[in-house]
Design an enzyme around this catalytic site. Structure first.
Site, mmCIF file in Angstrom:
data_model
loop_
_atom_site.group_PDB
_atom_site.id
_atom_site.type_symbol
_atom_site.label_atom_id
_atom_site.label_comp_id
_atom_site.label_asym_id
_atom_site.label_seq_id
_atom_site.Cartn_x
_atom_site.Cartn_y
_atom_site.Cartn_z
ATOM 1 N N HIS A 170 -7.552 -5.505 -0.973
ATOM 2 C CA HIS A 170 -6.359 -4.738 -0.589
ATOM 3 C C HIS A 170 -5.661 -5.347 0.625
ATOM 4 C CE1 HIS A 170 -3.835 -1.198 -0.811
ATOM 5 N NE2 HIS A 170 -4.031 -0.955 0.475
ATOM 6 N N GLU A 230 -9.123 -5.224 -5.916
ATOM 7 C CA GLU A 230 -8.812 -3.868 -5.471
ATOM 8 C C GLU A 230 -9.373 -2.805 -6.415
ATOM 9 O OE1 GLU A 230 -4.980 -3.076 -3.586
ATOM 10 O OE2 GLU A 230 -4.381 -5.121 -4.087
ATOM 11 N N SER A 254 0.838 -1.186 0.000
ATOM 12 C CA SER A 254 0.000 0.000 0.000
ATOM 13 C C SER A 254 0.886 1.254 0.000
ATOM 14 C CB SER A 254 -0.965 -0.044 1.190
ATOM 15 O OG SER A 254 -1.961 0.939 1.074
#
Length: 309
Positions: free
Chosen positions: A289, A236, A174
């Site tokens: 995610h 995602e 991330s």
């Protein structure tokens, strides 16, 4: 809570970790074998970091241990540490050298310090007024954090353990994936292998792509052997066919284009193989995610060791 349960079950800590929190008697805190931790203050960033280290039981090779530095260490280090132990037991089969795992986290009880990582993992910029992150109080501190890693953390690790400086890996997810790309594009000599999982390419109007273009020119002028693994979860980025287009969360996911951004970056980097950059892209089906970080970490040590994906 779902992510916590998944992580706990993967690590085999679910019964003790959750029973201890329920007030049951006779429980003791779970301990991760062969691992130590300490808090390390930084002059560069002005904050302290919780550093986790898992040292192999096998003697170091003559060149020292390969090292994988893991961002978001509170959340990501335990799984990588246990995997490193499992790989060490199978070294006779895999031929892979025992690996030193170093987690870089924060002195907190939770998994992530969202405010600290938003500052530490995002690149500097002249204008930070519209980055797409509406929660972070401060951003743009990646160069200070990288200076901490290079000038303060790495020397500490090298004083404490025999390290192979030519086999160092950075793993980030991330915002950590964004920082991993920033490091590759601006200080490629810092590591030899980079794993950028679900990188936040969307941040600050895809500013990281400007760094990528400058990196491509420098690498073309001065080739060097580097390896990059790009990973992202298929879930995602919603499919255009999915319902719920007016939902605020759906709109945010649409605007961030997580899968498309990673695909486009991989395509742009592919021609750099002749300049020494070997890159791989993996899209993990049925992963979002959060779970992509768990699945990708299972491949981190193998990729760092040079095993084919």
């Amino acid at each position: 809570m779902k992510t916590l349960l998944i992580l706990a079950c993967v690590l085999g800590l679910a019964p003790s970790a959750f029973a201890a929190g329920s007030g049951a008697t006779g429980w003791a805190p779970a301990v991760l074998p062969q691992s130590v931790q300490r808090d390390l203050p930084s002059h560069h960033t002005g904050r302290s970091y919780r550093i986790f280290v898992s040292k192999p039981s096998a003697p170091a090779p003559a060149t020292g241990y390969p090292v994988i530095y893991v961002l978001d260490g509170n959340a990501q280090f335990p799984l990588l540490a246990l995997q490193a132990r499992a790989q060490e037991k199978r070294a006779a089969v895999t031929g892979q050298a025992p690996t030193l795992v170093v987690g870089i986290g924060y002195p907190i009880d939770g998994l992530n310090d969202e405010q600290a990582r938003a500052e530490d993992y995002t690149p500097p910029a002249a204008d930070l007024s519209d980055t797409g992150d509406e929660q972070a109080r401060r951003q743009g501190g990646a160069d200070r954090f990288l200076a901490f890693v290079e000038d303060e953390l790495k020397p500490l690790i090298e004083r404490s353990y025999p390290v192979d400086r030519q086999r160092q890996t950075l793993f980030g997810h991330s915002y950590g994936g964004l920082f991993t790309l920033h490091t590759l594009f601006t200080r490629p000599q810092a590591f030899q292998t980079y794993l950028a999982i679900s990188p936040s390419i969307w941040w600050n109007h895809r500013q990281i792509l400007d760094e990528q273009r400058a990196f491509a020119q420098r690498l073309a002028d001065r080739p060097q052997p580097l390896r990059l693994f790009l990973g992202v979860g298929a879930l995602e980025q919603p499919s255009p066919l999915d319902a719920g287009g007016n939902d605020p969360r759906r709109q945010r996911l649409d605007s961030r284009r997580m899968v498309d951004n990673v695909r486009e970056l991989a395509a742009t980097l592919a021609p750099l193989e002749r300049a020494g950059l070997r890159s791989q892209l993996r899209i993990f089906p049925d992963e979002g995610h959060g779970t992509t970080a768990l699945v990708a970490s299972g491949r981190a040590l193998g990729f760092a060791a040079g095993q084919p994906e």
